[in-house]
Design an enzyme around this catalytic site. Sequence first.
Site, mmCIF file in Angstrom:
data_model
loop_
_atom_site.group_PDB
_atom_site.id
_atom_site.type_symbol
_atom_site.label_atom_id
_atom_site.label_comp_id
_atom_site.label_asym_id
_atom_site.label_seq_id
_atom_site.Cartn_x
_atom_site.Cartn_y
_atom_site.Cartn_z
ATOM 1 N N ASN A 187 44.158 45.949 44.253
ATOM 2 C CA ASN A 187 44.261 44.518 44.004
ATOM 3 C C ASN A 187 45.597 44.112 43.372
ATOM 4 O OD1 ASN A 187 43.367 41.900 43.976
ATOM 5 N ND2 ASN A 187 41.870 42.162 42.323
ATOM 6 N N HIS B 184 26.213 40.071 38.950
ATOM 7 C CA HIS B 184 27.220 39.519 38.040
ATOM 8 C C HIS B 184 26.854 38.085 37.694
ATOM 9 C CE1 HIS B 184 29.203 42.924 39.859
ATOM 10 N NE2 HIS B 184 30.126 42.876 38.937
ATOM 11 N N ARG C 277 24.817 41.993 34.762
ATOM 12 C CA ARG C 277 25.929 41.894 33.816
ATOM 13 C C ARG C 277 26.085 40.430 33.433
ATOM 14 N NH1 ARG C 277 32.344 42.815 35.284
ATOM 15 N NH2 ARG C 277 32.338 40.569 35.564
ATOM 16 N N TYR D 11 37.634 35.865 31.434
ATOM 17 C CA TYR D 11 37.415 36.866 32.490
ATOM 18 C C TYR D 11 35.935 36.856 32.953
ATOM 19 C CZ TYR D 11 35.820 41.177 34.432
ATOM 20 O OH TYR D 11 35.182 42.059 35.252
ATOM 21 N N ASP E 269 31.039 43.369 30.096
ATOM 22 C CA ASP E 269 32.382 43.931 30.286
ATOM 23 C C ASP E 269 33.348 43.287 29.295
ATOM 24 O OD1 ASP E 269 34.783 44.927 31.248
ATOM 25 O OD2 ASP E 269 34.458 44.300 33.332
ATOM 26 N N HIS F 293 36.527 44.209 29.183
ATOM 27 C CA HIS F 293 37.775 44.190 29.962
ATOM 28 C C HIS F 293 39.003 44.620 29.164
ATOM 29 C CE1 HIS F 293 40.013 42.793 33.620
ATOM 30 N NE2 HIS F 293 38.870 43.177 34.164
ATOM 31 N N GLU G 205 31.174 47.813 28.720
ATOM 32 C CA GLU G 205 32.224 48.336 29.614
ATOM 33 C C GLU G 205 33.620 48.059 29.060
ATOM 34 O OE1 GLU G 205 31.633 46.972 33.615
ATOM 35 O OE2 GLU G 205 33.777 46.998 34.061
ATOM 36 N N GLU H 271 37.407 52.083 35.462
ATOM 37 C CA GLU H 271 37.800 51.378 36.688
ATOM 38 C C GLU H 271 39.303 51.457 36.946
ATOM 39 O OE1 GLU H 271 36.199 47.473 35.728
ATOM 40 O OE2 GLU H 271 38.234 46.678 35.570
ATOM 41 N N ARG I 299 33.283 55.252 35.386
ATOM 42 C CA ARG I 299 33.297 54.151 36.360
ATOM 43 C C ARG I 299 34.441 54.220 37.364
ATOM 44 N NH1 ARG I 299 34.024 49.418 35.666
ATOM 45 N NH2 ARG I 299 32.484 48.797 37.204
ATOM 46 N N HIS J 24 32.973 51.600 40.022
ATOM 47 C CA HIS J 24 33.557 50.273 40.109
ATOM 48 C C HIS J 24 33.386 49.754 41.549
ATOM 49 C CE1 HIS J 24 36.427 47.220 38.978
ATOM 50 N NE2 HIS J 24 37.338 47.596 39.843
ATOM 51 N N ASP K 235 37.156 43.330 45.246
ATOM 52 C CA ASP K 235 38.437 43.849 45.720
ATOM 53 C C ASP K 235 38.339 45.291 46.210
ATOM 54 O OD1 ASP K 235 38.709 43.281 42.495
ATOM 55 O OD2 ASP K 235 39.406 45.298 42.973
ATOM 56 N N GLU L 193 28.322 49.241 40.731
ATOM 57 C CA GLU L 193 28.716 47.828 40.705
ATOM 58 C C GLU L 193 28.771 47.330 42.143
ATOM 59 O OE1 GLU L 193 32.633 46.894 39.219
ATOM 60 O OE2 GLU L 193 32.082 44.785 38.949
ATOM 61 N N TRP M 152 44.919 41.890 29.998
ATOM 62 C CA TRP M 152 44.023 40.971 30.713
ATOM 63 C C TRP M 152 42.719 41.674 31.064
ATOM 64 C CZ3 TRP M 152 41.744 40.925 35.648
ATOM 65 C CH2 TRP M 152 40.978 39.748 35.892
HETATM 66 O O1 KDG Z 1 41.083 44.026 40.342
HETATM 67 C C1 KDG Z 1 40.596 43.935 39.055
HETATM 68 C C2 KDG Z 1 39.095 43.744 39.112
HETATM 69 O O2 KDG Z 1 38.558 44.717 39.946
HETATM 70 C C3 KDG Z 1 38.464 43.836 37.756
HETATM 71 O O3 KDG Z 1 38.986 42.843 36.934
HETATM 72 C C4 KDG Z 1 36.961 43.676 37.894
HETATM 73 O O4 KDG Z 1 36.580 44.480 35.680
HETATM 74 C C5 KDG Z 1 36.182 44.292 36.800
HETATM 75 C C6 KDG Z 1 34.809 44.718 37.114
HETATM 76 O O5 KDG Z 1 34.184 45.294 36.240
HETATM 77 O O6 KDG Z 1 34.376 44.470 38.222
HETATM 78 MG MG MG Z 2 35.280 45.889 34.618
#
Ligand code: KDG
Ligand code: MG
Length: 403
Positions: free
Chosen positions: A37, A122, A147, A159, A211, A213, A237, A263, A284, A313, A317, A340, A403
Site C-alpha cells: 500500500n 471492522h 474490532r 485511524y 487497534d 496502530h 493490536e 502487520e 499478525r 493482516h 489493501d 483479519e 500514523w
Molecule cells: O496499509 C496500511 C493498512 O493496511 C493498515 O493501516 C490497516 O492497521 C491496519 C489493520 O489492522 O488492518
Molecule cells: Mg492494524
Amino acid sequence: MKIVEADVIVTCPGRNYVTLKLTTDDGIVGYGDATLNGRELAVSAYLTEHVVPLLIGRDANRINDTWQYLYRGAYWRRGPVTMTAIGAVDIALWDIQGKALGRPVYQLLGGAARDGVMIYGHASGATIDETVADAARFLEAGYLAVRVQAKIPGLDATYGIRTGSGLTYEPAVGDLPAEEVWDTAAYLDFAPRLVAATRDQLGFGFHLLHDAHHRLTPLEAGRLGKSLEPYRMFWLEDATPAEDQAAFRLIRQHTVTPLAVGEVFNSIWDCQALIGERLIDYIRTAVPHAGGITHCRRIFDYADLYGVRSGSHGPGDVSPIGIAAALHLDLSIPNFGIQEYMDHLEPASEVFTPSYHYADGLLHLTDAPGLGVAFDESAARRYPYQRRYLPVNRLRDGSMHDW
Ligand code: KDG
Ligand code: MG
C-alpha cells in the site's frame, strides 16, 4: 514444468493492487499478490527489473529453492519491497502447484485442520453509540469477533473509521498524503470508554479487538492494556511502534491484555524475540508481505512452539489473491488464531473472483485447485494505477508522529 512467462499487472479497481502472473510451459497460470500500500510501483519495478529475468526457464515445482534463491541470492535481504516481491512469486508458485495437481493449496499444506477460518469485522463510527450499533450489525450477521475503532472527540480524523457504506476501510486517498493530528492523551482517555460501552451494551459473547496502530509508548500501552483488562479483549493490536521488539517486555510487565503485532513485519527475524520470549500472543504478519506462504508457515510453526497464535493482516489493501493465500495457511496450521478480513471495494469484484465465501462468522474455502481466485486481466486494464498515499500524523505542535 518450466516458467515461460512472468507479467506484473498494476490495477486500481477502487484501490491499487499489484498482481504477478506466472505461466508455465504446459499452460498453467498462477497468481501472486505483490501489493504494498502506497509503495506499489516499487514492488512492481523490483519484480519486473530484477526478479522476472530470474524466473524465466526455472522449474515451477521448486518452490523452496526459488524462495531461497530470491532471498539469499539478492544479498540485500529482507525489507517490505523485497519480501513482498518474493511473497508474490511464492504465492503464484503454490497456486500453480495446486492447479497442476488439481488440489486446493491447503491440501498440499497437509489438509484442513478446522472447518473454516474465523474472521473479525471492522466496526467503526463517528461516536461511541454509532460504533456500538455498527458492531451489533456485525454480530447480527453472525460474526464471532469484532474490532472497534471510533472517532476520538476533539480530533478531526482518527485511524480506522469507515467512510463509505460498505465494509471497507480505505485510508489511502488523494495523490498526496492527508495530514492528520494525533493526541495520545485524548486517545487514552477515550479508548477505554469505547471498549467499556461495547461490552456494556453488547455483552461478552463475542471476541472484541482494538487497534492502537503503533502510536503509544510502552508505558502508555501498559496503562491502556491494564485499563482494558475487565473487558476481556481478544487482542490489543500494534500498541507501540513495531520495530522495537524490546518495548514489549515493558508492556508485558504491566498488563495481561493479549497483545498482537506484525502487520509491518516482513520476516521471521522481525518477531524472533517477540515470539521466543513470549512477549506477544498473536503474530499478525501479512502473507504477501512476509515472503508468502512458505515463509509465513515457518513463522507460524516457530510461533506454535511458544503458544503464539496467528492473526494474519488482511485489510482491503491485501488483494483477494493475498487473502486466499492467507486462508489456505489459516485452514491448515495448528495454531491459527483469527484472520483479519474486510470486503474489497466494489470494482475489485470485476477483476478478482475468489471462491472463498462467508458463512456464520467464518470464511470457507472450496476444493477449487490452487488458491481458487480468478483474475480478469482485461477488467484490470480498465482501472489504471492511481498514485495514492496513506495519511501522515502530526502532534498538535506540528511534529511528526507515527500514523
Ligand atoms: O496499509 C496500511 C493498512 O493496511 C493498515 O493501516 C490497516 O492497521 C491496519 C489493520 O489492522 O488492518
Ligand atoms: Mg492494524
